[in-house]
Design a protein around this motif. Structure first.
Motif, PDB file in Angstrom:
ATOM      1  N   LYS A  42       0.832  -1.211   0.000  1.00 63.45           N
ATOM      2  CA  LYS A  42       0.000   0.000   0.000  1.00 63.45           C
ATOM      3  C   LYS A  42       0.861   1.253   0.000  1.00 63.45           C
ATOM      4  CE  LYS A  42      -2.817  -0.580   3.472  1.00 63.45           C
ATOM      5  NZ  LYS A  42      -3.939  -0.640   4.434  1.00 63.45           N
ATOM      6  N   LEU A  59       2.216   1.775  -3.483  1.00 58.91           N
ATOM      7  CA  LEU A  59       1.159   2.231  -4.389  1.00 58.91           C
ATOM      8  C   LEU A  59       0.752   3.664  -4.113  1.00 58.91           C
ATOM      9  CD1 LEU A  59      -1.057  -0.990  -4.551  1.00 58.91           C
ATOM     10  CD2 LEU A  59       0.621  -0.172  -6.223  1.00 58.91           C
ATOM     11  N   ARG A  60       0.775   4.085  -2.848  1.00 57.99           N
ATOM     12  CA  ARG A  60       0.481   5.488  -2.515  1.00 57.99           C
ATOM     13  C   ARG A  60       1.503   6.427  -3.142  1.00 57.99           C
ATOM     14  NH1 ARG A  60       0.466   4.352   2.937  1.00 57.99           N
ATOM     15  NH2 ARG A  60      -1.317   3.072   3.264  1.00 57.99           N
ATOM     16  N   LYS A  61       2.749   6.007  -3.180  1.00 56.06           N
ATOM     17  CA  LYS A  61       3.810   6.828  -3.771  1.00 56.06           C
ATOM     18  C   LYS A  61       3.630   6.993  -5.281  1.00 56.06           C
ATOM     19  CE  LYS A  61       7.380   5.786  -0.387  1.00 56.06           C
ATOM     20  NZ  LYS A  61       8.669   5.130  -0.152  1.00 56.06           N
ATOM     21  N   LEU A  62       2.962   6.038  -5.888  1.00 56.40           N
ATOM     22  CA  LEU A  62       2.764   6.081  -7.349  1.00 56.40           C
ATOM     23  C   LEU A  62       1.611   6.997  -7.760  1.00 56.40           C
ATOM     24  CD1 LEU A  62       3.209   2.317  -8.278  1.00 56.40           C
ATOM     25  CD2 LEU A  62       4.865   4.167  -8.544  1.00 56.40           C
ATOM     26  N   LYS A  63       0.723   7.331  -6.816  1.00 56.80           N
ATOM     27  CA  LYS A  63      -0.409   8.194  -7.140  1.00 56.80           C
ATOM     28  C   LYS A  63       0.102   9.587  -7.471  1.00 56.80           C
ATOM     29  CE  LYS A  63      -4.385   6.235  -4.838  1.00 56.80           C
ATOM     30  NZ  LYS A  63      -5.424   6.485  -3.852  1.00 56.80           N
ATOM     31  N   PRO A  64      -0.509  10.209  -8.489  1.00 60.41           N
ATOM     32  CA  PRO A  64      -0.084  11.588  -8.857  1.00 60.41           C
ATOM     33  C   PRO A  64      -0.491  12.615  -7.834  1.00 60.41           C
ATOM     34  CG  PRO A  64      -1.805  10.769 -10.363  1.00 60.41           C
ATOM     35  CD  PRO A  64      -1.502   9.684  -9.379  1.00 60.41           C
TER      36      PRO A  64
END
Length: 131
Positions: free
Chosen positions: A123, A126-131
């Motif tokens: 998680k 994946l949070r780091k990948l959000k724009p």
């Protein structure tokens, strides 16, 4: 050592060993490997390219800071392999008795279990990948 740590290491080693073991066949243009990638329509560049990606992935899995990213990458790779078996290659490839498919399932299960055990890390990535 804690049980989770031992299990995590075992899963990482299993996936890395299988990925590294198959590199010999990809990089030496073994006839079975050439047959597979020809059937998929991506010989030779798909074979060589995937070999490079698998080598990088195996290294990422073994490094403490990138282990979860490596396992996520491995899950993507192995899902492609499993679907290739189901949709194009079949379970028994070059009369291997389903050996390659079995290895793919082992990697799929090991990656899935590892990522489930480390879901908080997944998680966070994946949070780091959000724009």
């Amino acid at each position: 050592m804690k049980t989770k740590t031992i299990l995590s290491w075992s899963l990482r080693l299993t996936v890395s060993i299988i990925l590294l073991q198959t590199l010999y066949y990809k990089f030496t243009a073994h006839p079975d490997s050439v047959h597979i990638f020809t059937a998929l329509g991506v010989e030779p560049w798909g074979r060589i390219g995937l070999g490079v990606v698998e080598l990088i992935t195996a290294i990422l899995i073994l490094l403490p800071k990138t282990k979860t990213i490596g396992m996520l990458n491995s899950l993507g790779i192995i899902l492609g392999a499993v679907f290739s078996h189901f949709l194009v290659l079949g379970i028994n490839v070059s009369n291997d008795g389903g050996g390659l498919f079995t290895l793919a399932i082992i990697v799929l299960l090991a990656c899935s279990l590892y990522l489930f055990l480390h879901f908080e890390e997944v998680k966070a990535i994946l949070r780091k990948l959000k724009p």
